[in-house]
Design a protein around this motif. Sequence first.
Motif, short mmCIF file in Angstrom:
data_model
loop_
_atom_site.label_atom_id
_atom_site.label_comp_id
_atom_site.label_asym_id
_atom_site.label_seq_id
_atom_site.Cartn_x
_atom_site.Cartn_y
_atom_site.Cartn_z
N ASP A 47 -8.15 11.82 23.99
CA ASP A 47 -7.90 10.96 22.83
C ASP A 47 -6.46 10.45 22.83
OD1 ASP A 47 -7.93 9.65 20.45
OD2 ASP A 47 -8.75 11.29 19.29
N PRO A 48 -6.11 9.49 23.68
CA PRO A 48 -4.72 9.03 23.79
C PRO A 48 -4.19 8.39 22.52
CG PRO A 48 -6.18 7.63 25.06
CD PRO A 48 -7.01 8.80 24.62
N ASP A 49 -5.03 7.66 21.77
CA ASP A 49 -4.54 6.99 20.57
C ASP A 49 -4.07 8.00 19.53
OD1 ASP A 49 -5.06 4.53 21.65
OD2 ASP A 49 -7.05 4.36 20.76
N GLN A 50 -4.85 9.07 19.35
CA GLN A 50 -4.43 10.09 18.40
C GLN A 50 -3.18 10.81 18.89
OE1 GLN A 50 -7.27 12.73 16.65
NE2 GLN A 50 -8.93 11.24 16.72
N LEU A 51 -3.08 11.02 20.20
CA LEU A 51 -1.88 11.64 20.76
C LEU A 51 -0.65 10.80 20.45
CD1 LEU A 51 -3.13 12.94 24.23
CD2 LEU A 51 -2.13 14.34 22.40
N LEU A 52 -0.79 9.50 20.60
CA LEU A 52 0.34 8.61 20.35
C LEU A 52 0.74 8.62 18.88
CD1 LEU A 52 2.14 6.79 22.03
CD2 LEU A 52 0.65 4.87 21.48
N ARG A 53 -0.27 8.61 17.99
CA ARG A 53 0.04 8.67 16.56
C ARG A 53 0.71 9.99 16.20
NH1 ARG A 53 -4.94 5.83 16.10
NH2 ARG A 53 -6.09 7.78 15.80
N LEU A 54 0.23 11.08 16.80
CA LEU A 54 0.82 12.38 16.53
C LEU A 54 2.27 12.43 17.03
CD1 LEU A 54 0.51 15.33 15.58
CD2 LEU A 54 -0.27 15.88 17.89
N ALA A 55 2.50 11.90 18.23
CA ALA A 55 3.86 11.89 18.78
C ALA A 55 4.80 11.09 17.89
CB ALA A 55 3.84 11.32 20.20
N SER B 201 4.49 10.51 14.72
CA SER B 201 4.74 11.21 13.45
C SER B 201 5.74 12.35 13.65
CB SER B 201 3.43 11.73 12.87
OG SER B 201 2.88 12.75 13.69
N HIS B 202 5.62 13.08 14.76
CA HIS B 202 6.60 14.13 15.05
C HIS B 202 8.00 13.54 15.18
CE1 HIS B 202 4.02 17.54 15.25
NE2 HIS B 202 3.35 17.18 16.35
N ARG B 203 8.07 12.39 15.84
CA ARG B 203 9.38 11.77 16.04
C ARG B 203 9.97 11.32 14.71
NH1 ARG B 203 10.89 6.87 20.27
NH2 ARG B 203 13.13 6.95 19.91
N ALA B 204 9.12 10.75 13.84
CA ALA B 204 9.61 10.34 12.52
C ALA B 204 10.11 11.53 11.72
CB ALA B 204 8.51 9.61 11.76
N ALA B 205 9.49 12.69 11.92
CA ALA B 205 9.91 13.91 11.22
C ALA B 205 11.06 14.60 11.94
CB ALA B 205 8.72 14.86 11.09
N ARG B 206 11.52 14.01 13.04
CA ARG B 206 12.62 14.55 13.84
C ARG B 206 12.29 15.89 14.49
NH1 ARG B 206 18.23 12.82 10.67
NH2 ARG B 206 17.82 10.57 10.71
N ASP B 207 10.99 16.12 14.71
CA ASP B 207 10.58 17.28 15.50
C ASP B 207 10.46 16.79 16.93
OD1 ASP B 207 9.57 19.54 16.60
OD2 ASP B 207 7.92 19.81 15.17
N TYR B 208 11.61 16.68 17.60
CA TYR B 208 11.66 15.95 18.86
C TYR B 208 10.94 16.67 20.00
CZ TYR B 208 15.04 13.04 16.43
OH TYR B 208 15.64 12.20 15.54
N LEU B 209 10.97 17.98 20.03
CA LEU B 209 10.28 18.68 21.11
C LEU B 209 8.77 18.54 20.98
CD1 LEU B 209 12.45 21.90 21.53
CD2 LEU B 209 12.35 19.91 23.01
N ALA C 298 3.75 15.73 22.88
CA ALA C 298 2.61 14.83 22.64
C ALA C 298 2.70 13.58 23.52
CB ALA C 298 2.56 14.45 21.16
N TYR C 299 3.92 13.02 23.65
CA TYR C 299 4.08 11.87 24.55
C TYR C 299 3.71 12.27 25.98
CZ TYR C 299 6.58 9.08 21.02
OH TYR C 299 6.92 8.35 19.90
N ARG C 300 4.07 13.49 26.37
CA ARG C 300 3.76 13.97 27.72
C ARG C 300 2.25 14.05 27.94
NH1 ARG C 300 6.43 13.96 32.47
NH2 ARG C 300 6.15 15.87 33.68
N GLN C 301 1.52 14.52 26.92
CA GLN C 301 0.07 14.57 27.02
C GLN C 301 -0.52 13.16 27.14
OE1 GLN C 301 -0.31 17.45 23.48
NE2 GLN C 301 -2.16 17.88 24.68
N PHE C 302 0.06 12.21 26.38
CA PHE C 302 -0.41 10.82 26.46
C PHE C 302 -0.21 10.27 27.87
CE2 PHE C 302 0.46 6.31 26.46
CZ PHE C 302 -0.58 5.78 25.71
#
Length: 743
Positions: free
Chosen positions: A7-15, A17-25, A30-34
């Motif tokens: 599910d790449p689209d959901q992975l991208l949305r999750l990544a 959202s993590h970035r917006a929350a500044r949870d960079y790791l 998630a970007y790596r999984q995409f």
Amino acid sequence: MALPPSDPDQLLRLADSHRAARDYLAAAAAYRQFVALRPENWSIIVQEGHCLKEAGRVAEALARYREAEVLAPKDADLQVQIGHALKILGRWRDAARAYARALSLQPGNEDARREAEATAEWMAGPEIEAADRAALGDDADILPAEEDEAAVRVVFDITDVLLYFNADRTPTGIQRVQIGIVTRALASPPSGMGVSLAIFDLRQRCWRPVDRAGFRRLCTLAASGSDPTDPEWVALRNAMRRRANAAPPLRFPRDALLVNLGNSWSMPDYFRALRIAQRESGLRYIPFVHDCVPLIVPEHCLMTLVQNYVRWFAPLGLHAHGILCNSENTRRDVQRLTEQLRPGLTPPAYVVRLDADPRALVPPGGDGGLAALRVLGEAEEFALFVATLESRKNHLMVFTAWLNLLRKHGPQAVPRLVCVGKLGWHADAAMSLLESSPELKRHVVLMPHVSDQELDALYDRCAFTVYNSHYEGWGLPITEALAHGKVVITPAHSALTEAGGDAALYFAPQSLPELTERLEQVILDPAFRAAQEAVVREKGRPRSWDAVKDEAMDAIAALAARPAQPAADRFTLEPGRYYSLRRQDSIELSLEPVLADMVREGPGWYPLDDWGVHCAAGLATLRLPLPEQEGGPAPLRLALEMQAPRMAMEVLLRIRLPDAAPLLFSVPLAAEEAATCLFDLPATAARVLEVEIDSGEGLPALQHGEARRLGLGLRGFMLCRLDDHMSRLAFLESRSFTSVNAE
């Protein structure tokens, strides 16, 4: 719950959202999984790299950028990001090459251009080193001050000149003064004085030695041409930059004098670096104050210039061992403004008049002056106005007077006005008048790029000169005109009457009728002009630059006889007052931000920012000078406003009291957590309280184009007696509530 790998689209949305929350790791994972599902999508590999870099894993980020580079070898923005990562890792030359490649891929990329220009001196290699040796020659003349056996060691800080030469070749007034004095001091230093050159390294905040022979040749080239792209000029200038940047930091001899004849108000952390050198070697700082224009007529200056000047001038009295001024008018201005900050704060001040013959700076021979004269008719009579085209020089008033003369007397009776000087700021009104009036435009010649040889020829050929201004520290074009035997028309104010003396023709400041009347006298009455030229020949004789140099060196020698007093020993903090550690962008002089800045001791700090200041990784020290306590020593309370970088850290604080064992505190902080911490301290008779802050390894980051390892951030502090309940309450209220005052 883990997402399915399909599910790449959901992975991208999750990544995202993590970035917006500044949870960079988490975002990077998630970007790596995409990317595992879409390996050709190089832009997401770059996004993963960004997140890793934000999390402090710069080497891993660089590896991801390199993976993306294989898929997008011609993307300029990616090369800029590679350069940023290399810069953070301290791989300066590799970073410079990446920026240069980015610029070659996309010449219009502004980020690439800015970074490539800023890092050009980091480039190295056999070809560049061979070219530098050819440009500098075999007579390199760097005299390390520690090897100079002279009784008085003078180090001229020429950073201002070399920074100016990065973009321009034809010197303006302040650069001319430095060139005139420094080159002669190098050629003929006074007995018992050793003279060397240094440049302030804005990255490492230290001084580095400069090739003296190369500097003399560079000044000669600056005077003989105006083309900043001339290969000989570019090769020598760049070779000097690279050699200075490659030199080890300058170790000042004991009690040396750092003399800055130019501008240092645009250099962040100049005074903090100076304080370090003062503590290490007893270095004494002697600036040359050319004027106080940004404080007296700020409406004619860029706002950023006024702010920078305020940040430089306010601490001057605490840091300068003595001051050189170009006129009695400037000396009075300095004293008046410094005494407003604190009575008795003005350092000893010596006046070094700038009435030097400019012709000595012009290299002989050649036809360097012919290019400018070709614009004019062979026997044409013209007037000359030498000044940057900006509102302070009030070209608008001179243009208006010329237009009035043209309409009253006709174009045949009025000479053309040649304006020598680059376009500056707030010149819209003057340029608008010029562009909207065809008859005026035909009678005004703008020459923005003129070499010293061309300027010398223009002075020789002109009929007379005009120099207008709202305020001046001296007025070098007046001296230049008088040296050539030319009549000068100028307003009677500030230091212009010192520059013109009894030889100039004056008019009431900002009086268009009086200016017009003076112009009519000189233009329409040949006998009047001839009589005034005789006055100029009798009373307008300039001195030699050697005489000006001697006067400057005599003043420096007099200051050298005075014992050093480090800036850090000249002030104390006011108990109960809150001191903000953010960069002050005020246009009003105030000593409070100066004192707050001066508590940062040693090299473990980055420049002040608009929110506060970061410690560097490792150790940073606050040095808090205490006043004498009424009623004897009492327990103290220290309040520190802290701000963690984008990583969790445990900060160790060691508070040192000379008469007691160090106090140790541990403060755990979450990523980006803001906390105000209160530290209760025992009674002490000490005059200095040292707070040592240990931030550990810190967070690698690129800030303001600089590779940094960020430690703890501080927003401000307050120190008071523990029993000073009013100060404690006022501090808590100021941190918790917004005060609303009645109008």
